[in-house]
Design a protein around this motif. Structure first.
Motif, PDB file in Angstrom:
ATOM      1  N   THR A  15     -53.953  46.663  69.016  1.00  0.00           N
ATOM      2  CA  THR A  15     -55.201  46.113  69.317  1.00  0.00           C
ATOM      3  C   THR A  15     -55.645  45.056  68.313  1.00  0.00           C
ATOM      4  O   THR A  15     -55.096  44.981  67.289  1.00  0.00           O
ATOM      5  CB  THR A  15     -56.334  47.191  69.229  1.00  0.00           C
ATOM      6  N   ALA A  16     -56.270  44.068  68.896  1.00  0.00           N
ATOM      7  CA  ALA A  16     -56.643  42.956  68.129  1.00  0.00           C
ATOM      8  C   ALA A  16     -58.029  42.392  68.697  1.00  0.00           C
ATOM      9  O   ALA A  16     -58.316  42.484  69.766  1.00  0.00           O
ATOM     10  CB  ALA A  16     -55.647  41.831  68.163  1.00  0.00           C
ATOM     11  N   THR A  17     -58.821  41.664  67.882  1.00  0.00           N
ATOM     12  CA  THR A  17     -59.976  40.924  68.439  1.00  0.00           C
ATOM     13  C   THR A  17     -59.405  39.609  69.110  1.00  0.00           C
ATOM     14  O   THR A  17     -60.223  39.371  70.121  1.00  0.00           O
ATOM     15  CB  THR A  17     -60.615  40.522  67.071  1.00  0.00           C
ATOM     16  N   TYR A  18     -58.697  39.044  68.657  1.00  0.00           N
ATOM     17  CA  TYR A  18     -58.091  37.767  69.137  1.00  0.00           C
ATOM     18  C   TYR A  18     -56.534  37.615  69.556  1.00  0.00           C
ATOM     19  O   TYR A  18     -55.860  38.336  68.975  1.00  0.00           O
ATOM     20  CB  TYR A  18     -58.381  36.612  68.363  1.00  0.00           C
ATOM     21  N   PHE A  19     -56.501  37.124  70.833  1.00  0.00           N
ATOM     22  CA  PHE A  19     -54.878  37.390  71.265  1.00  0.00           C
ATOM     23  C   PHE A  19     -54.514  35.718  71.450  1.00  0.00           C
ATOM     24  O   PHE A  19     -55.491  34.923  72.100  1.00  0.00           O
ATOM     25  CB  PHE A  19     -55.094  37.830  72.710  1.00  0.00           C
ATOM     26  N   ILE A  20     -53.590  35.320  70.811  1.00  0.00           N
ATOM     27  CA  ILE A  20     -53.152  33.930  70.854  1.00  0.00           C
ATOM     28  C   ILE A  20     -51.658  33.785  71.206  1.00  0.00           C
ATOM     29  O   ILE A  20     -50.996  34.583  70.602  1.00  0.00           O
ATOM     30  CB  ILE A  20     -53.481  33.295  69.383  1.00  0.00           C
ATOM     31  N   THR A  21     -51.388  32.863  72.242  1.00  0.00           N
ATOM     32  CA  THR A  21     -49.986  32.854  72.751  1.00  0.00           C
ATOM     33  C   THR A  21     -49.593  31.430  72.222  1.00  0.00           C
ATOM     34  O   THR A  21     -49.919  30.392  72.201  1.00  0.00           O
ATOM     35  CB  THR A  21     -50.095  32.716  74.113  1.00  0.00           C
ATOM     36  N   GLY A  22     -48.048  31.782  71.667  1.00  0.00           N
ATOM     37  CA  GLY A  22     -47.637  30.560  71.030  1.00  0.00           C
ATOM     38  C   GLY A  22     -46.072  30.481  71.728  1.00  0.00           C
ATOM     39  O   GLY A  22     -44.943  30.631  70.991  1.00  0.00           O
ATOM     40  N   VAL A  23     -46.017  31.062  73.070  1.00  0.00           N
ATOM     41  CA  VAL A  23     -44.713  31.053  73.551  1.00  0.00           C
ATOM     42  C   VAL A  23     -43.888  30.087  73.908  1.00  0.00           C
ATOM     43  O   VAL A  23     -42.781  30.098  74.329  1.00  0.00           O
ATOM     44  CB  VAL A  23     -44.874  31.987  74.940  1.00  0.00           C
ATOM     45  N   GLY A  24     -44.419  28.667  73.910  1.00  0.00           N
ATOM     46  CA  GLY A  24     -43.670  27.435  74.275  1.00  0.00           C
ATOM     47  C   GLY A  24     -43.716  27.223  75.717  1.00  0.00           C
ATOM     48  O   GLY A  24     -43.763  28.209  76.640  1.00  0.00           O
ATOM     49  N   ASN A  25     -43.636  25.974  76.139  1.00  0.00           N
ATOM     50  CA  ASN A  25     -44.058  25.613  77.537  1.00  0.00           C
ATOM     51  C   ASN A  25     -42.560  25.678  78.351  1.00  0.00           C
ATOM     52  O   ASN A  25     -42.477  25.662  79.383  1.00  0.00           O
ATOM     53  CB  ASN A  25     -44.549  24.265  77.638  1.00  0.00           C
ATOM     54  N   LEU A  26     -41.539  25.421  77.325  1.00  0.00           N
ATOM     55  CA  LEU A  26     -39.961  25.558  78.061  1.00  0.00           C
ATOM     56  C   LEU A  26     -39.228  26.733  77.530  1.00  0.00           C
ATOM     57  O   LEU A  26     -38.267  26.392  76.888  1.00  0.00           O
ATOM     58  CB  LEU A  26     -39.346  24.151  77.727  1.00  0.00           C
ATOM     59  N   SER A  27     -39.657  27.817  77.565  1.00  0.00           N
ATOM     60  CA  SER A  27     -39.037  29.057  77.124  1.00  0.00           C
ATOM     61  C   SER A  27     -38.548  29.901  78.279  1.00  0.00           C
ATOM     62  O   SER A  27     -37.816  30.981  78.047  1.00  0.00           O
ATOM     63  CB  SER A  27     -39.832  29.541  75.938  1.00  0.00           C
ATOM     64  N   SER A  28     -39.184  29.954  79.387  1.00  0.00           N
ATOM     65  CA  SER A  28     -38.529  30.743  80.603  1.00  0.00           C
ATOM     66  C   SER A  28     -37.709  30.191  81.385  1.00  0.00           C
ATOM     67  O   SER A  28     -37.808  29.224  82.332  1.00  0.00           O
ATOM     68  CB  SER A  28     -39.951  31.042  81.447  1.00  0.00           C
ATOM     69  N   SER A  29     -36.442  30.566  81.060  1.00  0.00           N
ATOM     70  CA  SER A  29     -35.201  29.830  81.943  1.00  0.00           C
ATOM     71  C   SER A  29     -35.343  30.112  83.243  1.00  0.00           C
ATOM     72  O   SER A  29     -35.778  31.137  84.006  1.00  0.00           O
ATOM     73  CB  SER A  29     -34.066  30.474  81.215  1.00  0.00           C
ATOM     74  N   ASN A  30     -34.883  29.080  84.181  1.00  0.00           N
ATOM     75  CA  ASN A  30     -34.903  29.160  85.757  1.00  0.00           C
ATOM     76  C   ASN A  30     -33.554  29.243  86.037  1.00  0.00           C
ATOM     77  O   ASN A  30     -32.620  28.322  85.739  1.00  0.00           O
ATOM     78  CB  ASN A  30     -35.578  27.937  86.209  1.00  0.00           C
ATOM     79  N   ILE A  31     -33.090  30.252  86.594  1.00  0.00           N
ATOM     80  CA  ILE A  31     -31.568  30.276  87.249  1.00  0.00           C
ATOM     81  C   ILE A  31     -31.918  30.588  88.752  1.00  0.00           C
ATOM     82  O   ILE A  31     -32.382  31.275  89.255  1.00  0.00           O
ATOM     83  CB  ILE A  31     -30.946  31.558  86.507  1.00  0.00           C
TER      84      ILE A  31
ATOM     85  N   ALA B  52     -42.557  21.763  90.999  1.00  0.00           N
ATOM     86  CA  ALA B  52     -41.588  21.733  92.094  1.00  0.00           C
ATOM     87  C   ALA B  52     -40.019  22.203  92.125  1.00  0.00           C
ATOM     88  O   ALA B  52     -39.354  22.654  92.980  1.00  0.00           O
ATOM     89  CB  ALA B  52     -41.208  20.349  92.401  1.00  0.00           C
ATOM     90  N   ASN B  53     -39.653  22.650  90.807  1.00  0.00           N
ATOM     91  CA  ASN B  53     -38.422  22.991  90.472  1.00  0.00           C
ATOM     92  C   ASN B  53     -38.364  24.549  90.803  1.00  0.00           C
ATOM     93  O   ASN B  53     -37.089  25.317  90.660  1.00  0.00           O
ATOM     94  CB  ASN B  53     -37.910  22.880  89.181  1.00  0.00           C
ATOM     95  N   ILE B  54     -39.487  25.314  90.796  1.00  0.00           N
ATOM     96  CA  ILE B  54     -39.535  26.711  90.955  1.00  0.00           C
ATOM     97  C   ILE B  54     -39.945  26.999  92.414  1.00  0.00           C
ATOM     98  O   ILE B  54     -41.071  26.589  92.883  1.00  0.00           O
ATOM     99  CB  ILE B  54     -40.427  27.397  90.029  1.00  0.00           C
ATOM    100  N   GLU B  55     -39.078  27.973  93.081  1.00  0.00           N
ATOM    101  CA  GLU B  55     -39.458  28.064  94.547  1.00  0.00           C
ATOM    102  C   GLU B  55     -40.668  28.913  94.743  1.00  0.00           C
ATOM    103  O   GLU B  55     -40.834  29.891  93.797  1.00  0.00           O
ATOM    104  CB  GLU B  55     -38.379  29.048  95.007  1.00  0.00           C
ATOM    105  N   GLY B  56     -41.620  28.545  95.431  1.00  0.00           N
ATOM    106  CA  GLY B  56     -42.823  29.477  95.647  1.00  0.00           C
ATOM    107  C   GLY B  56     -43.858  29.179  94.712  1.00  0.00           C
ATOM    108  O   GLY B  56     -45.100  29.621  94.967  1.00  0.00           O
TER     109      GLY B  56
ATOM    110  N   TYR C  80     -36.422  25.309  83.463  1.00  0.00           N
ATOM    111  CA  TYR C  80     -37.481  26.253  83.138  1.00  0.00           C
ATOM    112  C   TYR C  80     -38.370  26.451  83.967  1.00  0.00           C
ATOM    113  O   TYR C  80     -38.892  25.405  84.696  1.00  0.00           O
ATOM    114  CB  TYR C  80     -37.883  26.125  81.731  1.00  0.00           C
ATOM    115  N   ASP C  81     -39.140  27.577  84.183  1.00  0.00           N
ATOM    116  CA  ASP C  81     -40.385  27.728  84.843  1.00  0.00           C
ATOM    117  C   ASP C  81     -41.199  27.255  83.814  1.00  0.00           C
ATOM    118  O   ASP C  81     -41.756  28.260  82.914  1.00  0.00           O
ATOM    119  CB  ASP C  81     -40.489  29.224  85.248  1.00  0.00           C
ATOM    120  N   ALA C  82     -41.823  26.022  83.806  1.00  0.00           N
ATOM    121  CA  ALA C  82     -42.440  25.630  82.767  1.00  0.00           C
ATOM    122  C   ALA C  82     -43.831  25.746  82.761  1.00  0.00           C
ATOM    123  O   ALA C  82     -44.511  26.254  83.634  1.00  0.00           O
ATOM    124  CB  ALA C  82     -42.108  23.917  82.587  1.00  0.00           C
TER     125      ALA C  82
END
Length: 562
Positions: A151-167, A516-520, A398-400
């Motif tokens: 649990t946390a009061t604040y939730f912060i994402t630092g996941v990077g914009n180009l970290s979800s690989s597209n195959i 446009a590189n990700i279908e749908g 990536y799914d950017a």
């Protein structure tokens, strides 16, 4: 060997045991231990918050831990591709060359983690699967892959914009009998290409960087290209000691320039006039000067290259002429020439990319005219031919922007998921690229609709981290329980982002910028193009006005005040 080289080398190749923190309740939880997560952790810890970061990888580095493919390097110059928040850190670290390679960047991030003792508040090998907002208690409830609840009061994402690989979903991939890899998730051990028949699918940034290196080792390399890219030479070189001395002496000015610039880089607009104001001969001379220097300067030669199609064509044709001069086979050269607007897709710096196609062991396959129909046990089959391969490399990007966030089941008020919210309109909607209506006390570092991937990313990361850190201190000092973006502020910001983007050529070309590189995937331009310096001023003004556009709820009151 210098101190930082010694530390960096050791840490790059050492696996760190993930130590679970016995505590599961924090002021703030950060997802990611790359550039964003490390600085956010440091900033909040220094401000006295209890904070914990989580990362699925075995160590720090984020995308620079995962992207170990041959030839991987940064296309921002190293003297500005680093943190500027600490002058001491800037003076201690010395980069070896103009454009840093992956291993050196990873060594740098390891050095940062050691210098500020950050690992004690990072849990590695831990994938966050869910983050749900508890409206009754004003807390974020998170769950890891192993079922641990936090649990946390604040939730912060630092996941990077180009970290979800597209195959891409190629038919028959599971049947392939050879080895296959994605550039975004490269193995720690060296991949042996010697005497192997290798296929690389994709000619974006990672493809353009890896193809020349793989070609030097492979028995034969087949490059499967759908859309060619605009490449300009990096002209990488080792740094001269005197240049390093001058750079370190100029720390304050470099910091100021990058933060006030349009893109977070040091290069400025060369000519504040239209490309069409010069004669063809004059333009050629100007483009040639920048080409000879190397780097990303072509886009800043004139002031209308990204807004005027006719002006854009002048620089596009200049690059196409260079391809024709470099590649010996005329048919191959034509296939390598892009026809869309220059810089509307991500431009790439290269080292001997076009020269690679003069090698006898390299074949370019145009999969726009002869698409891939399936992956077979022995290789790749197109509509015209089957190519026998031992190794397959996906350089398919990536799914950017939104993809990394969607890997976590993020739910705000009323149980609405972030994915559901962003699917409900013409495009993703945020406030400042930092916050979302309906998701109190959640912050995104370089989120959609911020300068993010159209900037020198560490500069944008630092701006977001410092803004978020200042915001959390303000909330603490003023007894504020929750902060949430207002829907009307979000709508206005998204409309502004679209208006600014539509005045450029970015929205006139399909790319990963638009999804446009990700279908749908819903189409929409998800980056703020108004400039890093201008964006910083907007965010600062919002904060100066008591966080205008946000609803703030005080600890002792039930009703929201603005």
């Amino acid at each position: 060997m210098s101190k930082h080289e010694e530390v960096g080398t050791k840490m790059t190749f050492t696996q760190h045991k993930s130590q679970k923190n016995a505590n599961t309740d924090f002021d703030a939880v950060i997802i990611g231990a790359g550039f964003s997560g490390l600085y956010m952790l440091y900033r909040l810890r220094e401000a006295g918050f209890s904070v914990q970061a989580y990362d699925a990888a075995p160590d720090v580095g984020g995308v620079w831990y995962a992207n170990r493919y041959p030839g991987a390097k940064c296309d921002s110059e190293s003297i500005i591709y680093n943190y500027m928040f600490s002058e001491e850190l800037y003076q201690e670290w010395t980069w070896s060359s103009r454009y840093p390679e992956q291993a050196e960047i990873l060594s740098y991030l390891n050095y940062v983690a050691d210098k500020f003792d950050l690992r004690r508040d990072i849990q590695f090998n831990t994938r966050m699967t869910a983050a749900h907002y508890d409206e009754v208690n004003n807390r974020w409830r998170l769950q890891t892959e192993d079922g641990t609840h936090i649990t946390a009061t604040y939730f912060i994402t630092g996941v990077g914009n180009l970290s979800s690989s597209n195959i891409p979903k190629f038919k028959g991939l599971d049947s392939f009998e050879g080895d296959w890899y994605h550039t975004g998730h490269w193995p720690l051990e060296k991949v042996e290409f010697k005497e192997k028949r290798v296929g690389v699918i994709g000619t974006g940034s990672s493809g353009i960087q890896s193809i020349p290196v793989i070609a030097e080792e492979a028995g034969h390399l087949f490059v499967f290209q759908r859309t060619p890219g605009y490449c300009t030479p990096a002209r990488n070189h080792a740094y001269d000691p005197e240049f390093i001395r001058q750079t370190k002496a100029n720390y304050s000015e470099i910091k100021r320039q990058t933060r006030e610039s349009a893109t977070g880089y040091l290069h400025k607009l060369i000519h504040d006039r239209s490309a069409l104001a010069d004669s063809p001969e004059e333009r050629q001379r100007e483009y040639q000067k920048v080409w000879d220097r190397g780097g990303f300067g072509l886009g800043t030669t004139y002031n209308d290259l990204i807004i005027n199609p006719t002006a854009n064509e002048t620089v596009a044709e200049f690059i196409r002429s260079k391809i024709g001069e470099t590649v010996k086979d005329p048919k191959t050269a034509e296939l390598l020439k892009p026809t869309y607007y220059f810089a509307a897709k991500r431009p790439v710096l290269d080292t001997n990319y076009y020269e690679t196609y003069n090698r006898d062991n390299v074949t370019l396959v145009d999969v726009k005219s002869t698409p891939i129909t399936e992956i077979t046990p022995k290789g790749i089959k197109t509509t015209e031919e089957e190519y026998a391969l031992d190794i397959l490399v996906f350089a398919t990007g990536y799914d950017a922007m939104t993809g990394p966030l969607f890997k976590i089941d993020i739910r705000g008020k009323d149980g609405i998921s972030l994915k559901e919210k962003w699917a409900g309109g013409p495009q993703t909607r945020t406030y400042l690229g930092i916050a979302n209506a309906g998701f109190p006390n959640m912050f995104m570092i370089t989120g959609p609709e911020s300068p993010s991937s159209l900037s020198n990313v560490p500069v944008s990361i630092e701006q977001h981290v410092e803004w978020i850190g200042d915001c959390l201190e303000y909330l603490r000092e003023h007894g504020i329980t929750t902060i949430e973006a207002k829907a009307e502020a979000e709508e206005a910001w998204s409309a502004h982002c679209r208006e600014v983007a539509d005045a450029t050529l970015y929205t006139k070309t399909d790319s990963w910028y638009t999804g446009a590189n990700i279908e749908g995937k819903p189409r929409g331009f998800l980056i703020y193009v108004g400039g890093v310096g201008a964006y910083r001023k907007i965010c600062d003004e919002v904060a100066a006005k008591g966080y205008e556009g946000f609803s703030l709820t005080p600890m002792s009151a039930k009703e929201t005040i603005s």
